[in-house]
Design a protein around this motif. Sequence first.
Motif, PDB file in Angstrom:
ATOM      1  N   UNK A  53      85.146  38.597  52.297  1.00 50.06           N
ATOM      2  CA  UNK A  53      85.152  37.267  51.712  1.00 50.06           C
ATOM      3  C   UNK A  53      86.341  36.502  52.245  1.00 50.06           C
ATOM      4  N   UNK A  54      86.192  35.179  52.323  1.00 52.57           N
ATOM      5  CA  UNK A  54      87.307  34.350  52.777  1.00 52.57           C
ATOM      6  C   UNK A  54      88.384  34.247  51.715  1.00 52.57           C
ATOM      7  N   UNK A  55      88.053  34.525  50.479  1.00 52.35           N
ATOM      8  CA  UNK A  55      89.003  34.447  49.381  1.00 52.35           C
ATOM      9  C   UNK A  55      89.236  35.835  48.820  1.00 52.35           C
ATOM     10  N   UNK A  56      90.485  36.264  48.822  1.00 51.15           N
ATOM     11  CA  UNK A  56      90.787  37.579  48.274  1.00 51.15           C
ATOM     12  C   UNK A  56      90.483  37.645  46.786  1.00 51.15           C
ATOM     13  N   UNK A  57      90.689  36.536  46.087  1.00 52.09           N
ATOM     14  CA  UNK A  57      90.425  36.514  44.655  1.00 52.09           C
ATOM     15  C   UNK A  57      89.330  35.514  44.325  1.00 52.09           C
ATOM     16  N   UNK A  58      88.464  35.251  45.302  1.00 50.68           N
ATOM     17  CA  UNK A  58      87.408  34.271  45.111  1.00 50.68           C
ATOM     18  C   UNK A  58      86.251  34.815  44.308  1.00 50.68           C
ATOM     19  N   UNK A  59      85.205  34.011  44.148  1.00 56.62           N
ATOM     20  CA  UNK A  59      84.072  34.398  43.311  1.00 56.62           C
ATOM     21  C   UNK A  59      83.288  35.560  43.863  1.00 56.62           C
ATOM     22  N   UNK A  60      83.453  35.858  45.167  1.00 53.70           N
ATOM     23  CA  UNK A  60      82.655  36.945  45.742  1.00 53.70           C
ATOM     24  C   UNK A  60      83.469  38.176  46.064  1.00 53.70           C
ATOM     25  N   UNK A  61      84.788  38.084  46.021  1.00 53.19           N
ATOM     26  CA  UNK A  61      85.599  39.219  46.435  1.00 53.19           C
ATOM     27  C   UNK A  61      85.410  40.408  45.516  1.00 53.19           C
ATOM     28  N   UNK A  62      85.569  40.199  44.216  1.00 52.25           N
ATOM     29  CA  UNK A  62      85.402  41.304  43.276  1.00 52.25           C
ATOM     30  C   UNK A  62      83.953  41.507  42.889  1.00 52.25           C
ATOM     31  N   UNK A  63      83.178  40.435  42.830  1.00 51.85           N
ATOM     32  CA  UNK A  63      81.778  40.570  42.424  1.00 51.85           C
ATOM     33  C   UNK A  63      80.954  41.319  43.450  1.00 51.85           C
ATOM     34  N   UNK A  64      81.346  41.229  44.726  1.00 48.34           N
ATOM     35  CA  UNK A  64      80.571  41.912  45.758  1.00 48.34           C
ATOM     36  C   UNK A  64      80.749  43.418  45.703  1.00 48.34           C
TER      37      UNK A  64
ATOM     38  N   UNK B 155      66.983  49.791  58.240  1.00 47.75           N
ATOM     39  CA  UNK B 155      68.172  50.548  57.862  1.00 47.75           C
ATOM     40  C   UNK B 155      68.880  49.981  56.647  1.00 47.75           C
ATOM     41  N   UNK B 156      68.732  48.682  56.405  1.00 45.02           N
ATOM     42  CA  UNK B 156      69.442  48.075  55.289  1.00 45.02           C
ATOM     43  C   UNK B 156      69.282  46.575  55.306  1.00 45.02           C
ATOM     44  N   UNK B 157      70.223  45.886  54.689  1.00 49.16           N
ATOM     45  CA  UNK B 157      70.144  44.431  54.572  1.00 49.16           C
ATOM     46  C   UNK B 157      71.552  43.868  54.598  1.00 49.16           C
ATOM     47  N   UNK B 158      71.674  42.654  55.153  1.00 46.63           N
ATOM     48  CA  UNK B 158      72.948  41.932  55.182  1.00 46.63           C
ATOM     49  C   UNK B 158      72.782  40.632  54.399  1.00 46.63           C
ATOM     50  N   UNK B 159      73.734  40.356  53.512  1.00 47.18           N
ATOM     51  CA  UNK B 159      73.723  39.139  52.700  1.00 47.18           C
ATOM     52  C   UNK B 159      74.875  38.248  53.137  1.00 47.18           C
ATOM     53  N   UNK B 160      74.586  36.960  53.338  1.00 48.63           N
ATOM     54  CA  UNK B 160      75.598  35.986  53.739  1.00 48.63           C
ATOM     55  C   UNK B 160      75.533  34.809  52.776  1.00 48.63           C
ATOM     56  N   UNK B 161      76.694  34.275  52.392  1.00 47.36           N
ATOM     57  CA  UNK B 161      76.727  33.138  51.474  1.00 47.36           C
ATOM     58  C   UNK B 161      77.812  32.152  51.838  1.00 47.36           C
ATOM     59  N   UNK B 162      77.634  30.936  51.366  1.00 47.49           N
ATOM     60  CA  UNK B 162      78.637  29.883  51.570  1.00 47.49           C
ATOM     61  C   UNK B 162      78.989  29.261  50.230  1.00 47.49           C
TER      62      UNK B 162
ATOM     63  N   UNK C 235      83.044  41.515  59.193  1.00 42.86           N
ATOM     64  CA  UNK C 235      84.266  40.870  59.678  1.00 42.86           C
ATOM     65  C   UNK C 235      83.976  39.778  60.699  1.00 42.86           C
ATOM     66  N   UNK C 236      82.963  39.986  61.539  1.00 38.94           N
ATOM     67  CA  UNK C 236      82.659  38.979  62.556  1.00 38.94           C
ATOM     68  C   UNK C 236      81.948  37.775  61.937  1.00 38.94           C
ATOM     69  N   UNK C 237      81.230  38.000  60.823  1.00 39.54           N
ATOM     70  CA  UNK C 237      80.477  36.911  60.188  1.00 39.54           C
ATOM     71  C   UNK C 237      81.362  36.026  59.326  1.00 39.54           C
ATOM     72  N   UNK C 238      82.467  36.562  58.821  1.00 40.99           N
ATOM     73  CA  UNK C 238      83.352  35.808  57.934  1.00 40.99           C
ATOM     74  C   UNK C 238      84.702  35.650  58.626  1.00 40.99           C
ATOM     75  N   UNK C 239      85.214  34.432  58.779  1.00 45.66           N
ATOM     76  CA  UNK C 239      84.673  33.172  58.271  1.00 45.66           C
ATOM     77  C   UNK C 239      83.872  32.382  59.293  1.00 45.66           C
ATOM     78  N   UNK C 240      83.587  32.959  60.470  1.00 47.46           N
ATOM     79  CA  UNK C 240      82.942  32.182  61.518  1.00 47.46           C
ATOM     80  C   UNK C 240      81.569  31.668  61.145  1.00 47.46           C
ATOM     81  N   UNK C 241      80.830  32.413  60.339  1.00 44.43           N
ATOM     82  CA  UNK C 241      79.475  32.021  59.967  1.00 44.43           C
ATOM     83  C   UNK C 241      79.338  31.782  58.481  1.00 44.43           C
ATOM     84  N   UNK C 242      79.931  32.603  57.671  1.00 42.31           N
ATOM     85  CA  UNK C 242      79.737  32.559  56.229  1.00 42.31           C
ATOM     86  C   UNK C 242      81.076  32.694  55.523  1.00 42.31           C
ATOM     87  N   UNK C 243      81.046  32.410  54.210  1.00 39.54           N
ATOM     88  CA  UNK C 243      82.238  32.570  53.389  1.00 39.54           C
ATOM     89  C   UNK C 243      82.308  33.951  52.762  1.00 39.54           C
ATOM     90  N   UNK C 244      81.194  34.621  52.636  1.00 40.18           N
ATOM     91  CA  UNK C 244      81.214  36.008  52.208  1.00 40.18           C
ATOM     92  C   UNK C 244      80.031  36.730  52.844  1.00 40.18           C
TER      93      UNK C 244
END
Length: 844
Positions: free
Chosen positions: A350-361, A428-435, A308-317
Amino acid sequence: MERLPTHPGERPHESDASPGPVRTAPPTPPPPATAAVDARGIVTEWSEGARQLLGYPPSEVVGQPAARLLADDAGAAGAAALRDAAGRERWSGTVALRHRDGRRLRRELLAHRRTAEGPVTEWLVVSAVTGTPEGQTPGGQTPAGTPEGEAAGGGTSGSGRLGEWAFRQAPCVMAVFDADLRLVRANAGMEQVLSLTEDQMRGMRLPEIVPHPVSDETEAKMRRVLEGGGPQQLRAGAGPAGTGANDGWSTSLVPLEDPAGHVRAVCLAAHQRLQEHLARQRMLLLSEASARIGTTADSGRTAQELADIAVPGLADFAAVDLLDAPRHGGAPSPAAPARPLAATRTAVRSVLDDGPTASAAGTAGTKTLYPALSPVARCLAQGHGALYDAADPDLLRWARQDPGAARLLGSTTHSVMVVPMRAHGATLGVALFGRHRHAEPFETDDLWLAEELTAKAAVSIHTARRDSREHTSTMTLQRSLLPQTLPDQGALDIATRYLPAGTRAGVGGDWFDVIPLSGARVALVVGDVVGHGIRASATMGRLRTAVRTLADVDLPPDELLTHLDDLVLHLSADESGTDDTAESAGGIGTTCLYAVYDPVSRRCALARAGHPPPAAVTPDGAVRFLDVPAGPPLGLGGLPFETFETELPEGSLLALYTDGLLAARDHDIDEALDKMFAALARPAKTLDTVCDRVLTAMLNHRPDDDIALLVARTRALHTDRVAAWDLASDPAVVARARKHATEQLTAWGLDDAAFITELTVSELVTNAIRYGRPPIQLRLIHEASTLTCEVFDSSSTAPHMRRARTFDEGGRGLLLVGQLARRWGTRHALTGKTVWAEQSLSPG
């Protein structure tokens, strides 16, 4: 919604102008044509400029479909334009319109999506000037407000052309607004930032071009410039298409004066402070993350806070995956792992509820398997993040290998960051960020920020997991040290409750115990060890064991607490060299309440060491605190404890508890006591109901401290269950004592126990006569499943069991008693002692 004004500014009065050459004022341009169209395609607003443009009065248009205004052959183009506008905040394009008189007009339209009052969404459509019949071009008149000789493209000299080039190609956003605050000139920078051409914007006010509060503020300052207020400054400006305004700009508003010194227009110049703005935004985001990441001990919640803090301030998803098996220890390896890595998708944003990453993620809880050579596996192995663009071979290979990755990255994602989540040597894991919406790709500073944000989340998750493991271990230890079942005894009905603390401090050292004693008596114990965690639980276990050991010796309550106080002092001395913290002080400050109830005499003896006094409820419902002297907490040493005795009628209620029950956060101690007394006084069929009532009345939240509660209802052994005989100090009375015992057993229907009882009575009475002093008393106590034989004499010398040699004539009596009885022992009083032996009456 309010209509935009059609005449926002006024020209200066002629009386205010200085004498000079007489000029012919250029014609005033018509007002812009504006209309509003709702989501159904119905016209809801129609301006005067729109009437002048197409000839329709509002009464013929408002409430009618907007498609009727399109030329007959423009329906398909209009439908395509609507499809093109779907999901966007702004649209512009050329549309063929039908005039009321039948003419076709091709117009450049600019439409902004706006939300009216309520859930209705509509479009504000703007056309700057009146239309031109198809196939013709607008007249070349000079725009209103432009000084004569300074029209667009004016001047044929070389300096004029240089000035025009400089204006068009200036490395900043520039625009000129006339005295009516309508745009007359815009350079290439303005066109690029707003994604509109000069022709599309000409004649419009800035709020019509970019509907946003910043545009209104800018226009107000431009009006101040026209009124002689001098140059104005703003710390924001018109932003890129669809974003309204951007704080990364510095905007200047400068008056344009004619040779006579009169302000005729306003020049807007905006400079982008991109790097400064981005650096400030990153610092603000990092500061915000300190307050928003790790607010709870829930790992899933922390992962979602990172997204939540990374989107949209840093990334789009953003997607956060936690490894199913975290990797601990060892330095990062430059090589990728040989096996795929299993992880669980824990957070998505994701910044888009129905964007390319919302459902694919995917959604939280789904399983993810990363191939061994994927960028994620490589970054996890190397222990640091990496930047990838859409054409990176590793990213493309991963998308070909993993359909889930292909859906996540999508066709519009152009920049990706992969950041491992590491804390205290554990991955512990990994974080993925995209624009995909941000035009700028990720850069090194963005990767640094992502690693900082991810590290904060990783530390919180690692701490939460460690605290959870420690809490589980402490809870397991605490539960194992508390009584698992209550012992069988006939003196008291008992119910207990234990509630661990609900804070991060963890489980404390509260405990309770029920200890059967000789002579049908029962000891009740409630204690509270200082501190929380494993140390407090371990100390509690030590003290509980010590109390049971001392209780087996049948010490009076005050003497028991004195011995327990000495034990705490020794524990403190043993641990003082290892740690100076309060929790390692061996239990110093521990409180304890010890009570012994005798169902034969119905008397209760109590002593307390810094513990809250118990509450007693008589059968008639009266509630009071027992006036037990308040001794010091354990571990202070040198201070005495006092025993308090009271008689409790049969059916009385005793409530023993730890101070966590009274430590309520929303009411004072008097109110808490009133609630507890009221709950105890209410009649109840079972003691479990009493416990639940007390806790319900006292608590409306998870307790801040552990709570131990023990409620007991007294029973009594009446004279038909107890028989006693005074005996002379003469060996001849041994036979008489056996006879008394067998006759009483016959009266109780316990003839099967006569043999063992006769042997026990003979041995105990003989020892009292031979080694003790008068007076001597024999007592038999018959409980439900136990028969107790007691012999009292006034000597303090206790008998000791020993193994007799082959030719010894004595020494086998107590050994025989120990073999036949379930247990036996000696109980000392202020004068004399009682030797007792219990035998079980159960079939076993």
